[in-house]
Design an enzyme around this catalytic site. Sequence first.
Site, PDB file in Angstrom:
ATOM      1  N   LYS A 205       0.877  -1.282  -0.155  1.00 49.02           N
ATOM      2  CA  LYS A 205      -0.094  -0.026   0.200  1.00 49.02           C
ATOM      3  C   LYS A 205       0.877   1.387   0.120  1.00 49.02           C
ATOM      4  O   LYS A 205       0.452   2.328  -0.770  1.00 49.02           O
ATOM      5  CB  LYS A 205      -0.988   0.037   1.363  1.00 49.02           C
ATOM      6  CG  LYS A 205      -1.658   1.230   1.346  1.00 49.02           C
ATOM      7  CD  LYS A 205      -2.246   1.436   2.696  1.00 49.02           C
ATOM      8  CE  LYS A 205      -2.895   2.826   2.940  1.00 49.02           C
ATOM      9  NZ  LYS A 205      -3.338   3.028   4.323  1.00 49.02           N
ATOM     10  N   ASP A 223      -7.070   0.973   0.678  1.00 51.46           N
ATOM     11  CA  ASP A 223      -7.090   1.008   2.242  1.00 51.46           C
ATOM     12  C   ASP A 223      -8.308   0.606   2.544  1.00 51.46           C
ATOM     13  O   ASP A 223      -9.009  -0.042   1.857  1.00 51.46           O
ATOM     14  CB  ASP A 223      -6.911   2.574   2.678  1.00 51.46           C
ATOM     15  CG  ASP A 223      -7.948   3.424   2.336  1.00 51.46           C
ATOM     16  OD1 ASP A 223      -8.747   3.015   1.545  1.00 51.46           O
ATOM     17  OD2 ASP A 223      -7.958   4.412   2.600  1.00 51.46           O
TER      18      ASP A 223
END
Length: 295
Positions: A205, A223
Amino acid sequence: MSKNTRRTFATLKPARERATKLAKGPVADSRQQKSVAAKSRQAPAVKKLRKPAPTAEAKTVAKTVRAVAGPAARRSASRVPSLRPWTRAEVREAFVRFRKANPEPKGELEHLNPYTLLVAVVLSAQATDAGVNKATRALFAVADTPAKMLALGEEKVRDYIKTIGLYRNKARNVIALSEKLLTDFNGEVPRSRAGIESLPGAGRKTANVVLNMAFGEHTMAVDTHVFRVGNRTGMAPGRTPLEVELELERVIPDEFMLHAHHWLILHGRYTCLARSPRCAVCLINDLCRWPEKTI
């Protein structure tokens, strides 16, 4: 003793011996039972069968879901809904609407350069952007490069970010990644996924956010908000953040990919809420496949 008396005792002796044996029998049996019981107590206890340890892959998936997706995503990940897939025209229409409403979406993490962006994203794990910004404004004012951060030292970094969850471990990672940037990358944030993921505290991420925001790459950072929107709407269902990421990259037209993850994050943060989604004001409520829409 007379002959008759001796004869009588001789006759009674076998009977007395039998009676004595009968009398001693239960005692002997009792002693034997106690001995067996004692031995059984001394015998080692049978070990309970344990469940096999999870594989490294299973641990990685679980860790990714916890750290990136959050509690809501963990619940959703166990039951990906079977919804009618979106058509390419519908996906395009959704992002046309997002672009019209917000042509230049921006990430909400405050930063000064690629390095401070990297640090901010590492600090944002299991924390809010607002909380990270509050802590990093003062930090970045005195340390906006790896060299300055190393000169500041781990203890002082902890003092700046102590309002953020897991601040001790995060301060350690910030110092470690700063040192690695200086030793391995000449003090510059690498422009490759592998390079960023090699840094302490940085995962997929983090790499996606930095590559997208700092270098303009068409990456998709998933997310908890993007994970929820992808699954709830049916646009990109998946059991893990990686599955959702790859599906979004597959279905979203390339012309929208630069800002796609910002549009989806903002949509999940302010409209498609976890507990009480605001379906009545949703830009894509007519396209959404969620069967519990509140409109």
